[in-house]
Structure formats: C-alpha cells, structure tokens
Scaffold this motif. Structure first.
Motif, PDB file in Angstrom:
ATOM      1  N   GLY A  88     -82.885  10.040 -26.697  1.00 32.15           N
ATOM      2  CA  GLY A  88     -81.655  10.809 -26.967  1.00 32.15           C
ATOM      3  C   GLY A  88     -80.411  10.362 -27.373  1.00 32.15           C
ATOM      4  O   GLY A  88     -79.338  11.030 -27.418  1.00 32.15           O
ATOM      5  N   ILE A  89     -80.399   9.021 -27.729  1.00 32.16           N
ATOM      6  CA  ILE A  89     -79.223   8.288 -27.910  1.00 32.16           C
ATOM      7  C   ILE A  89     -79.252   7.756 -29.381  1.00 32.16           C
ATOM      8  O   ILE A  89     -80.312   7.282 -29.754  1.00 32.16           O
ATOM      9  N   THR A  90     -78.041   7.097 -29.854  1.00 33.73           N
ATOM     10  CA  THR A  90     -78.096   6.492 -31.107  1.00 33.73           C
ATOM     11  C   THR A  90     -78.408   5.085 -30.878  1.00 33.73           C
ATOM     12  O   THR A  90     -78.528   4.595 -30.153  1.00 33.73           O
ATOM     13  N   TYR A  91     -78.919   4.665 -32.187  1.00 32.61           N
ATOM     14  CA  TYR A  91     -79.499   3.292 -32.156  1.00 32.61           C
ATOM     15  C   TYR A  91     -78.370   2.182 -31.654  1.00 32.61           C
ATOM     16  O   TYR A  91     -78.698   1.065 -31.110  1.00 32.61           O
ATOM     17  N   ASP A  92     -77.170   2.350 -32.082  1.00 35.69           N
ATOM     18  CA  ASP A  92     -76.018   1.334 -31.825  1.00 35.69           C
ATOM     19  C   ASP A  92     -75.824   1.460 -30.387  1.00 35.69           C
ATOM     20  O   ASP A  92     -75.725   0.414 -29.477  1.00 35.69           O
ATOM     21  N   LEU A  93     -75.978   2.598 -29.589  1.00 33.00           N
ATOM     22  CA  LEU A  93     -75.613   2.704 -28.302  1.00 33.00           C
ATOM     23  C   LEU A  93     -76.910   2.197 -27.468  1.00 33.00           C
ATOM     24  O   LEU A  93     -76.668   1.580 -26.418  1.00 33.00           O
ATOM     25  N   ASP A  94     -78.108   2.262 -28.099  1.00 31.29           N
ATOM     26  CA  ASP A  94     -79.405   1.429 -27.399  1.00 31.29           C
ATOM     27  C   ASP A  94     -79.156   0.277 -27.607  1.00 31.29           C
ATOM     28  O   ASP A  94     -79.630  -0.467 -26.533  1.00 31.29           O
ATOM     29  N   VAL A  95     -78.653  -0.398 -28.385  1.00 31.43           N
ATOM     30  CA  VAL A  95     -78.406  -1.859 -28.680  1.00 31.43           C
ATOM     31  C   VAL A  95     -77.552  -2.258 -27.362  1.00 31.43           C
ATOM     32  O   VAL A  95     -77.562  -3.136 -26.728  1.00 31.43           O
ATOM     33  N   LEU A  96     -76.553  -1.433 -27.216  1.00 39.59           N
ATOM     34  CA  LEU A  96     -75.630  -1.943 -26.066  1.00 39.59           C
ATOM     35  C   LEU A  96     -76.485  -1.643 -24.601  1.00 39.59           C
ATOM     36  O   LEU A  96     -76.246  -2.515 -23.725  1.00 39.59           O
ATOM     37  N   ARG A  97     -77.177  -0.633 -24.567  1.00 35.43           N
ATOM     38  CA  ARG A  97     -78.153  -0.406 -23.416  1.00 35.43           C
ATOM     39  C   ARG A  97     -79.051  -1.654 -23.160  1.00 35.43           C
ATOM     40  O   ARG A  97     -79.357  -2.213 -22.174  1.00 35.43           O
ATOM     41  N   LEU A  98     -79.520  -2.102 -24.298  1.00 32.65           N
ATOM     42  CA  LEU A  98     -80.548  -3.242 -24.145  1.00 32.65           C
ATOM     43  C   LEU A  98     -79.961  -4.473 -23.818  1.00 32.65           C
ATOM     44  O   LEU A  98     -80.366  -5.279 -22.999  1.00 32.65           O
ATOM     45  N   ILE A  99     -78.722  -4.873 -24.323  1.00 31.93           N
ATOM     46  CA  ILE A  99     -77.931  -5.870 -23.752  1.00 31.93           C
ATOM     47  C   ILE A  99     -77.766  -6.053 -22.225  1.00 31.93           C
ATOM     48  O   ILE A  99     -77.815  -6.826 -21.775  1.00 31.93           O
ATOM     49  N   ASP A 100     -77.276  -4.668 -21.977  1.00 26.13           N
ATOM     50  CA  ASP A 100     -76.986  -4.401 -20.507  1.00 26.13           C
ATOM     51  C   ASP A 100     -78.115  -4.778 -19.801  1.00 26.13           C
ATOM     52  O   ASP A 100     -78.228  -5.336 -18.488  1.00 26.13           O
ATOM     53  N   ILE A 101     -79.294  -4.370 -19.913  1.00 26.10           N
ATOM     54  CA  ILE A 101     -80.660  -4.317 -19.223  1.00 26.10           C
ATOM     55  C   ILE A 101     -81.066  -5.770 -19.369  1.00 26.10           C
ATOM     56  O   ILE A 101     -81.406  -6.219 -18.327  1.00 26.10           O
TER      57      ILE A 101
END
Length: 495
Positions: A88-101
């Motif tokens: 339920g999140i946008t692709y750009d926010l998912d990039v930030l999520r992936l970086i953090d993980i």
C-alpha cells in the motif's frame, strides 16, 4: 504446525554457492538481476511450505562482504505515483524502505538509478530527496528502438549516454520495488560501460519462479502464472535450452522473447554471449530443495484459488481487467481445480446463510474448522480469530475472553470520537483488547499465547474484508480470501 515441503537451510547453502560460482565465471564483477521480492516473499512461502519469506536476504547475508546493492526505479512510475498493492505504498517510498532495511542488516547500498529519466518533475524531486540523504543517484535515459535495434542500443548514442554507476564490489545486486523498473537494461548498460573501461563484468538473473527444473504444468509453476496473470506472463518450455542441450527447462515468455536480442547485446558488448538459453542466465536452485512434492503441490493449488479470488476483488475495485479472471479460470480448469478445493469457502458461505449476516471460516493447520459470525460487538473475522484461539488453547467456547465492559468503551470511542459508523471491533482492536485482558486474566493469556500457531491457517470471508482486517490476518501468517462483494452498498464508507 504446517507440513514442510521445502528445505530452507539447503536452499540457503546451495543458492549462495551457485552465485559465487557464477561470479568466478566472469572474473571481475557480476551484475545479478534480482527478480521478485528480496523481502517478505510470501508467495514463495505459501507455495513452498518451509521457505522463509526472508530467505533471499538471508542468503545474500552470506555474501555481504562481497556484495553491494543497486536499486532501480522507473522515473515514469514515480511520476504516476505507482503503488505496491501488497504494502500500500508508492514505489518511491518503497525505495526508501528498501534502503533502510538493507542498511539495518549491514548491506552496502551503493546507489539508486532512475531509469527512463526524462526530467519528470516528481523524479527530479525524488532525486534531490535521495541526495539529501547521502544516496548517490544516477540517471539512465530512454533509448529509441529499445530493445530491438541492437546496433543503436549498444553504442555511445544508446547505453553510452547513460551515466556510469560507480561500483566497488564483485557482486552487484540489482533490485527494484516492482516489475518494469528497468533492472535488465541497467545491468546491460553497466556491462557496456565496464567493458569500455577494461573490466571483465558479467550478468546473471535470479528469479525463483517459474522453477526451471520442475515440469511445465507443475502446480508451483502454475501458481506463478496465476500470480502474474495481469502481466500477461506465461510459462513455456525454453526452446533455446531444448535446442542447445536436448533438455526440457521451464521459463516464461518475456525472457524467451527477449533472449535473441539480449544474446546479441551480450555478444556485442562482451565479444561473445556466455549463454545459450535464457535458462542458462538463471542461478535459481529452489527446485533442488523441494523435499515433499505432495505438500508443495497442495499448497500451490490453494494459492491458485487465492489468486482467483484476489483477481475478482481487483476487478471489482477497478484495479485489473476481467481478462485476468478468465486467464486464472482457464488455468484452474487445466489443473482440475475448483473453489470447492478450498474448504473454508463452503464453511464461510454456510455461516452467512444460517446467520443472515457476513460470516468467516478459519481452518487451522491441524485441519480443524472454526467459524465466526457478525455480531453487535465483533465483526465475523474478529469472532473467527477469537474462536480459533480458544480452540488452540483448549478454552471452553462459552467463556468470553474479553468482557463486554472492555469492548463497549472502545466502541463508544470509535463512534463518538473517531468518526466511525461501524461500532464492531476489527481484528487489530480485538488483539489489543485481548492483550490488555491477558495482563490480569489467565484464560485470556492462554489464548494470546496461541497466536503463533495461526501461521499457515486458511481463512475465507463471505464479504470483502476491511484493509485493516486483511492486513492484521496476513501479519499473523493467515492466508486470506474473500467473496467479491461488500458488506455495505455504499460507494464510500468509514470504518
């Protein structure tokens, strides 16, 4: 406990060894295109019981010192505000999520590539946002004639105009928030630039599905086709592999269709193509780690039915076309599967028929069936959840795990102060209430302690569940399906 059909430990060992072997084949550097999800791969966990959702990242952890992460995102997807439906999140926010993980697990995130970059305002803003966080950003541009005009693509006017991504480690893992991000094009562009710099770099692909060394019509591969029905993916025998080696191997249509062009690009960049077939490019070892084919087949058939129900709901929500449903229906006929093979469906519909209100059925991994009805205090899914915890904990059905004196103030808060028109408690609210009750009530504590046993259970609702209910159940490891109809006829309803 759910029966295992997959040896996860063996998989981690074999997969990391295969990647190291492929790195050695090329010499200096390997660009590894990672298909599917690096984290939270619940599709694989569902069809290969025993596969852990974070298996891929665990496997990469064994290569952490040699690997760096390169994340790719299509600039057009940023501009269109494209969403990941599962999160339920946008692709750009998912990039930030992936970086953090990645960073939290000790991985080196080298950079982000914005593919098909054409000065899209949202992409420009996202680039600045990344740079402010200290993330290097590179831009790759649309190439006219891609992927068919090989001569133009593999030239200074094609890949040559892309910014060269500086990498420092022998394994570059290229991943993205979703399909169509440009992972393969990024890998090939890097090979072009590396070759010009005298670096011996290679390319390989890691995708779990389809499993190349399982039969074409194996339920595991059929489940993958059902999962990608909206993308027009289709499993097929790899004709190039059959011609080169005389062996059957399963691949999917997009890789087979693009292989002649990809082979020509690799030949032009490297002098010769290292691969004789699209299957050759892969490094997937999942097929060697299935330890109980019967368990895996049964789980995969259930996944196909789940995908059928999910497609029906997506059509109702306007997220996909009816063609997606038709494709899965044809697949079900081919595999001789009907909705009756999912036992919770009939149980949920029967509960609705006998009570005159939405009902839920939950089947535990032991095979025991539990149901829930819609009442004044609880929704059907919340009721089914509590009833399941009673069964697992040996609590008598007549006992109230949560007192109505606890539930009613929460209802008043929802309706009088939070603007909800639905006073019934959702599953997350019930779990919080149960946790509070468990602090003073030993019986509630017994029920709460059973939550981990719900993993792998099956649930069906006679109506579309709210987003919060569905997400809560999935977090518990419960596999959810719903009938494609709403409890309310309102076009918009606040929960």
């Amino acid at each position: 406990m759910e029966k295992r059909g997959f040896d996860n430990a063996k998989y981690l060992e074999m997969q990391s060894a295969k990647i190291l072997e492929r790195i050695a084949t090329f010499g200096d550097k390997l660009y590894l295109e990672f298909g599917g999800k690096l984290f939270d791969d619940y599709h694989a966990a569902r069809v290969l019981p025993g596969f852990e959702p974070d298996s891929k990242i665990k496997m990469l952890s064994q290569l952490k010192d040699q690997a760096e992460i390169l994340i790719v995102i299509n600039s057009g997807d940023i501009e269109k505000n494209k969403h990941r439906s599962d999160l339920g999140i946008t692709y750009d926010l998912d990039v930030l999520r992936l970086i953090d993980i990645f960073k939290s697990q000790g991985f080196y995130v080298g950079s982000v590539v914005l593919t098909r970059f054409a000065e899209q305002p949202s992409a420009v803003a996202f680039s600045k946002r990344l740079e402010m966080r200290g993330i290097k950003v590179y831009k790759h541009y649309p190439i006219e004639g891609y992927p068919s005009e090989v001569e133009k693509i593999v030239s200074d006017d094609g890949f040559g105009k892309n910014e060269f991504v500086v990498t420092t480690r022998p394994l570059v893992v290229v991943t993205a928030p979703g399909p169509g991000s440009g992972k393969m094009a990024t890998c090939l562009s890097q090979l072009y630039h590396e070759n010009k710099r005298g670096v011996k770099a290679g390319y390989a692909k890691y995708e779990t599905f389809p499993v190349w060394n399982l039969p074409l019509n194996h339920p595991v591969n059929a489940a993958y086709e059902a999962a990608t029905a909206d993308l027009n993916d289709m499993n097929m025998i790899d004709p190039f592999h059959l011609e080169a080696y005389g062996q059957m191997a399963v691949n999917y249509n997009r890789d087979v269709e693009v292989f002649p062009v990809l082979s020509a690009m690799l030949q032009k960049v490297l002098g010769e193509s290292p691969y004789k077939s699209p299957t050759d490019m892969g490094v997937n070892m999942a097929g060697y780690c299935i330890i109980d084919d019967e368990v895996v087949q049964k789980a995969s058939r259930q996944e196909i039915i789940r995908r059928y129900y999910a497609a029906q709901i997506d059509v109702r929500k306007g997220l996909t076309s009816k063609e997606t449903i038709s494709k899965i229906e044809i697949l079900m006929q081919k595999m001789r599967i009907t909705i009756n093979d999912r036992e919770v469906v009939a149980a949920a519909l029967e509960k609705e028929a006998t009570t005159g209100a939405p009902g839920c059925a939950l089947q535990l991994t032991t095979g025991e069936m539990v149901t829930g009805k819609t009442g004044k205090l609880l929704g059907a899914s919340a009721a089914a959840l509590l009833n399941a915890l009673k069964v697992l904990g040996g609590v008598d059905d007549s006992i109230d795990l949560i007192s109505s004196t606890v539930i009613k103030p929460i209802q008043e808060l929802k309706v009088n102060h939070m603007g909800s028109v639905n006073p019934r408690l959702h599953t997350d609210e019930i779990l919080l209430s149960l946790a509070v009750s468990a602090a003073t009530d030993p019986t509630a504590k017994i029920a709460l302690d059973q939550l981990s046993k719900l993993e792998g259970a099956q649930l069906h609702s006679s109506v579309i569940l709210s987003a919060v209910d569905e997400m809560t159940l999935k977090k518990l490891g419960i596999n959810v399906t719903c009938e494609p109809k709403r409890q309310s006829s309102s076009a918009y309803a606040k929960n």
